[in-house]
Design a protein around this motif. Structure first.
Motif, mmCIF file in Angstrom:
data_model
loop_
_atom_site.group_PDB
_atom_site.id
_atom_site.type_symbol
_atom_site.label_atom_id
_atom_site.label_comp_id
_atom_site.label_asym_id
_atom_site.label_seq_id
_atom_site.Cartn_x
_atom_site.Cartn_y
_atom_site.Cartn_z
ATOM 1 N N GLU A 59 -0.703 6.367 6.655
ATOM 2 C CA GLU A 59 -1.316 5.209 7.101
ATOM 3 C C GLU A 59 -2.380 5.207 8.457
ATOM 4 O OE1 GLU A 59 2.106 2.842 7.861
ATOM 5 O OE2 GLU A 59 2.679 2.776 5.750
ATOM 6 N N GLY A 98 5.812 7.018 -2.652
ATOM 7 C CA GLY A 98 4.936 6.930 -3.823
ATOM 8 C C GLY A 98 5.743 7.820 -4.914
ATOM 9 N N THR A 124 7.691 -3.500 -7.738
ATOM 10 C CA THR A 124 7.705 -4.335 -6.583
ATOM 11 C C THR A 124 8.429 -5.415 -6.393
ATOM 12 O OG1 THR A 124 5.610 -5.574 -7.774
ATOM 13 C CG2 THR A 124 4.939 -3.730 -6.320
ATOM 14 N N GLU A 133 3.542 -2.148 -2.433
ATOM 15 C CA GLU A 133 2.576 -2.327 -3.507
ATOM 16 C C GLU A 133 1.637 -0.862 -3.554
ATOM 17 O OE1 GLU A 133 0.106 -5.727 -2.480
ATOM 18 O OE2 GLU A 133 1.750 -7.080 -2.875
ATOM 19 N N ASP A 134 1.473 -0.414 -2.344
ATOM 20 C CA ASP A 134 0.642 0.886 -2.627
ATOM 21 C C ASP A 134 1.458 2.103 -3.390
ATOM 22 O OD1 ASP A 134 2.499 1.225 -0.443
ATOM 23 O OD2 ASP A 134 1.006 2.681 0.693
ATOM 24 N N GLN A 137 1.639 1.144 -7.008
ATOM 25 C CA GLN A 137 0.351 1.423 -7.651
ATOM 26 C C GLN A 137 0.208 3.001 -7.920
ATOM 27 O OE1 GLN A 137 -2.118 -0.958 -8.693
ATOM 28 N NE2 GLN A 137 -2.727 0.512 -9.825
ATOM 29 N N TYR A 138 0.424 3.644 -6.981
ATOM 30 C CA TYR A 138 0.525 5.054 -7.019
ATOM 31 C C TYR A 138 1.381 5.610 -8.280
ATOM 32 C CZ TYR A 138 1.703 10.088 -6.694
ATOM 33 O OH TYR A 138 1.615 11.330 -6.982
#
Length: 195
Positions: A59, A98, A124, A133-134, A137-138
């Motif tokens: 981050e 992730g 999520t 969310e990240d 998505q990964y």
């Protein structure tokens, strides 16, 4: 207002129609999900501060890239290429969240049919895995899934277990309150259904 059913709720409804599973009902699904969570927790390790460090590092790195206006396009491309190479070589550049979300996504795909959007929502959801969310998505970007085959699997279940017409199956597959497959994926499923 009627509450919308998620994938796990739909799975419960489908499984209740089977006589052999009727007695077990949703308890079986809850048991399976609990086992998956336990296995994923054991595989992911504890929640110590050392395991949280890579997340903070990623981050802060992302933040520093956006605040450096003097960075050239060539340097940015090189950085992106290095990140892609690190990911491909299995480096620890991917945050632990992730990797955990990816493991969870793989488990879900093995258990039942999911669309990419439906899987993301499950990962999520406050009633699901609650991944950021990240991380979700990964996971959906990297899970090994044939979305057409997933749509076909869901369509076959609707046809055999719920005796739905092809048009009703198409609606269920593409509905924002249903499986959330794309129109193309739903069409593939309808085209490949028996009968």
């Amino acid at each position: 207002m009627q509450e919308q059913a998620g994938p796990v709720t739909r799975a419960c409804l489908l499984l209740r129609r089977h006589r052999a599973v009727r007695r077990l009902g949703c308890a079986l699904i809850v048991f399976v999900i609990v086992i998956i969570v336990i296995v994923l927790s054991a595989a992911g390790g504890g929640g110590d501060s050392a395991s949280d460090a890579p997340v903070a590092t990623v981050e802060s790195t992302a933040g520093s890239e956006s605040t450096a206006p003097e960075e050239t396009t060539e340097e940015a491309t090189t950085t992106e290429e290095a990140a892609e190479e690190s990911t491909e070589s299995g480096s620890s550049e991917v945050p632990e969240e992730g990797e955990n979300a990816l493991a969870s996504a793989e488990s879900y795909i093995e258990i039942m049919a999911f669309s990419k959007k439906g899987l993301y929502d499950q990962l999520t959801s406050e009633y699901g895995d609650q991944f950021p969310e990240d991380a979700a998505q990964y996971a959906v970007d990297n899970v090994e899934a044939d979305w057409n085959a997933e749509a076909l699997e869901a369509a076959k279940t609707y046809q055999s277990e719920m005796s739905m017409s092809k048009e009703a199956i198409r609606d269920q597959l593409t509905s924002e309150y249903g499986d959330q497959f794309t129109e193309e994926q739903a069409q593939y499923a309808i085209d490949h259904l028996d009968g």
